[in-house]
Scaffold this motif. Structure first.
Motif, short mmCIF file in Angstrom:
data_model
loop_
_atom_site.label_atom_id
_atom_site.label_comp_id
_atom_site.label_asym_id
_atom_site.label_seq_id
_atom_site.Cartn_x
_atom_site.Cartn_y
_atom_site.Cartn_z
N MET A 28 136.50 111.64 34.46
CA MET A 28 135.49 111.63 33.37
C MET A 28 134.89 113.02 33.19
N THR A 29 134.71 113.37 31.93
CA THR A 29 134.19 114.69 31.59
C THR A 29 132.77 114.90 32.12
N ASP A 30 132.51 116.10 32.61
CA ASP A 30 131.15 116.48 32.97
C ASP A 30 130.53 117.25 31.81
N VAL A 31 129.35 116.82 31.40
CA VAL A 31 128.71 117.39 30.22
C VAL A 31 127.45 118.15 30.63
N GLN B 41 128.96 112.25 33.40
CA GLN B 41 128.07 112.93 34.33
C GLN B 41 127.30 113.95 33.50
N VAL B 42 125.98 113.89 33.48
CA VAL B 42 125.20 114.79 32.62
C VAL B 42 124.32 115.71 33.45
N TRP B 43 124.51 117.03 33.23
CA TRP B 43 123.72 118.02 33.93
C TRP B 43 122.85 118.76 32.92
N GLY B 44 121.55 118.83 33.20
CA GLY B 44 120.64 119.41 32.22
C GLY B 44 119.90 120.64 32.71
N VAL B 45 119.75 121.62 31.84
CA VAL B 45 119.02 122.83 32.19
C VAL B 45 117.84 123.01 31.22
N SER B 46 116.66 123.23 31.76
CA SER B 46 115.49 123.55 30.95
C SER B 46 114.83 124.79 31.54
N ARG B 47 114.09 125.51 30.74
CA ARG B 47 113.41 126.68 31.28
C ARG B 47 112.20 126.30 32.13
N LYS B 48 111.72 125.06 31.91
CA LYS B 48 110.55 124.61 32.66
C LYS B 48 110.94 123.61 33.76
N ALA B 49 110.48 123.89 34.99
CA ALA B 49 110.77 122.99 36.12
C ALA B 49 110.20 121.60 35.84
N GLU B 50 109.06 121.55 35.19
CA GLU B 50 108.40 120.29 34.87
C GLU B 50 109.30 119.40 33.99
N THR B 51 109.92 120.04 32.99
CA THR B 51 110.82 119.29 32.10
C THR B 51 112.04 118.79 32.87
#
Lengths: 277, 277
Positions: free
Chosen positions: B1-4, B26-36
Motif C-alpha cells: 500500500m502506498t505511503d502518502v 499510511q499517512v505521514w503529516g508535516v506541520s510547522r507547528k508541533a502543536e498541530t
C-alpha cells in the motif's frame, strides 16, 4: 371606518385585502376577470368585488395594484367613477415614471411602493402579513396633499411595514442600486461565462459563489425588462457609475496597486453588513 | 500500500488525511507547528507526524497543502529529503503561477486543485468526505509523467471527487470566470452603493437580491487579494471581457433596443441552470 378600494387582485392586491379586512376595513376589489372576483370573495380577500370600477365610487382610499404599465391607464379609467378628495395610491416598483403623471391626472394621488413579494404571482399566492417588517416607501411630490400622505402612512403603519418617505427620484435611484443594477451585473456575469472558450469547464467547476452572484441575473426576463424600461434613467446612471468604479478596480490590479485593492476589499467587507439586516 | 505524505495540516490537508487513512493508506503529516502535529495525531488525521520534512523520505506521493504563497518554497525545502520518482502534488486554487515553476524544480510534480472548502479554517475544521462529489482538477503539462497523473487520479477517484483534467491556463481561466470575477463584480456593487448619495435609503431597502449578489464581494479580503495576485492575468482578461459585455448591455438600454435586451435576459435565464447542478 374607512372604505378601501383595490384595483388589481393579484399577489399584492390580494395580500393587501387580507390584511386590511383583518384590520377592520371594508374592502372592495375590482379585477378585469370575473373569475378572479369570485375567488377574491371566496378567499376572504374582499368584502365585495366587481369587474366594474364604479364599485369604488364611495371608497376613501384606492390602491391601484396592477402591473406598472397599467397604472396610468387604470387611473384614467377610474377618474370618472370617483369623487373629488378620494386618495388614490399605487404599488408600482418605479415611481418617477408614474407619480408626476398620475398627480397631473388626479391631485390626490400619492405614490407608494411596498417592497414585499414571493416567487409566486396571482391571487392564489396572496397571504396575510406579506408586508409585515418589509419596507414601504411613500413618494409624495412637494405639492402632494398632506391628508393623503397621512392617511396612507396610517395604513402602512397598521400593516406593520417599515415606512420610508422620499422623492420619486430618490426612490428610483435607491431601487436601481439595490435591485435593478444587481440584475444587470448578474446577468452580464452569466453572459460573459457563456461566450468564453472555457465555458464547459466553468460550468463543471461553478459552485456556491457563482450560484449566488448569478441568481438575480438568471431570473424572469420580463422583470428585468420592466426595470430597464420604467427605471431607464436611474439604471443607466448606476450602470455608468458601476463601469467607472470597475475601471478603477481593474487599474489597481493592472498596476499591482495591492494596497488600494486591499483597502477596497476591506471596505466592501465592512460595508456589506450595513445592507443586510 | 502506498505511503502518502501531507505537508500543511489545515482544513484541506487534515481532511485529506482523514479520508486517506480511512482508505487504508499510511499517512505521514508535516506541520510547522508541533502543536498541530500533536492535534493531527490525536484527531486520527495522520499515522505519524513531525515538524521535519525528513519524515516524508519514503513517501510515494506527497500533497503540499500550504497556502499558495508557500507551495514553491515548501517544494524547495522538500526536495533534499525525498527520492527521485516521488510524486509531488499541490492543492492550490491557481495553477499557472505554480505548475510550470514547480515542474522545473521537480519533474514528478503534478498540479491539482480540489474545489472543496468550508467557512472555517485549520485542522479543527478538518472533516471526512470533504471532497466527495466536489470537482478535483488535475493540471498536467504536456511533459508531465503519466505515472504521476495516474497515481493522483486513482486517489482522487477514491476520494469520491469528480475528476477533471486540463491545462493550468484553462483551469485558471475557468476559475477566474466562476470564482474570482464574481468576487470583483460583487465587491464593486457594494462599493458603488456606498459612494452613492442615496446610500442610506439603499441600505434600508436592500433585500435578498442585493444580499445574494453582494455575498462574495463582502467576503474575506485576503481571499480576494490572493485571487488577484496569483491569478492576475486570467482575472484581468475576464474583467476586460466583462466590461466590454456590460458596455454592450448598457448600449441596448441607451438605444431602447428592447428586443436585444430581452433576448440577452432570456439567454441568461436559460443558461444559468447549466452552471447549477
Amino acid at each position: 371606518m374607512t372604505d378601501v378600494g383595490i384595483v388589481g387582485l393579484g399577489l399584492i392586491g390580494g395580500s393587501l385585502g387580507l390584511d386590511l379586512k383583518a384590520l377592520g376595513y371594508q374592502v372592495w376589489g375590482v379585477s378585469r376577470k370575473a373569475e378572479t372576483c369570485e375567488m377574491a370573495l371566496a378567499k376572504g380577500v374582499v368584502d365585495r368585488s366587481s369587474v366594474n370600477l364604479d364599485l369604488l365610487a364611495s371608497a376613501e382610499i384606492i390602491f391601484i395594484c396592477t402591473p406598472i404599465g397599467l397604472i396610468l391607464p387604470t387611473l384614467r379609467d377610474l377618474i370618472p367613477h370617483i369623487r373629488p378628495g378620494t386618495i388614490v395610491t399605487d404599488v408600482g416598483s418605479v415611481k418617477g415614471a408614474i407619480v408626476p403623471s398620475a398627480t397631473a391626472l388626479w391631485p390626490d394621488f400619492v405614490g407608494g411602493h411596498p417592497m414585499a413579494g414571493t416567487a409566486e404571482q396571482g391571487i392564489n399566492a396572496a397571504q396575510k402579513d406579506l408586508f409585515k417588517n418589509a419596507p414601504y416607501v411613500i413618494t409624495p411630490l412637494p405639492h402632494t396633499s398632506m391628508t393623503g400622505v397621512e392617511k396612507l402612512s396610517t395604513i402602512v403603519a397598521q400593516l406593520g411595514s417599515k415606512l420610508y418617505r422620499c422623492s420619486p427620484e430618490a426612490h428610483d435611484r435607491a431601487v436601481a442600486l439595490i435591485s435593478h443594477l444587481p440584475v444587470m451585473i448578474s446577468a452580464n456575469l452569466i453572459r460573459v461565462c457563456m461566450v468564453d472558450e472555457e465555458v464547459e469547464l466553468a460550468q463543471n467547476l461553478a459552485s456556491s459563489g457563482f450560484k449566488d452572484t448569478s441568481r438575480v441575473g438568471g431570473g424572469n426576463p420580463e422583470l428585468g425588462m420592466m426595470m430597464a424600461q420604467y427605471n431607464r434613467s436611474a439604471l443607466l446612471q448606476c450602470l455608468r457609475d458601476y463601469q467607472d468604479n470597475l475601471e478603477q478596480l481593474i487599474q489597481y490590479i493592472e498596476s499591482d496597486n495591492w494596497e488600494q485593492l486591499a483597502s477596497t476589499l476591506t471596505f466592501t467587507q465592512e460595508s456589506r453588513p450595513l445592507f443586510i439586516k
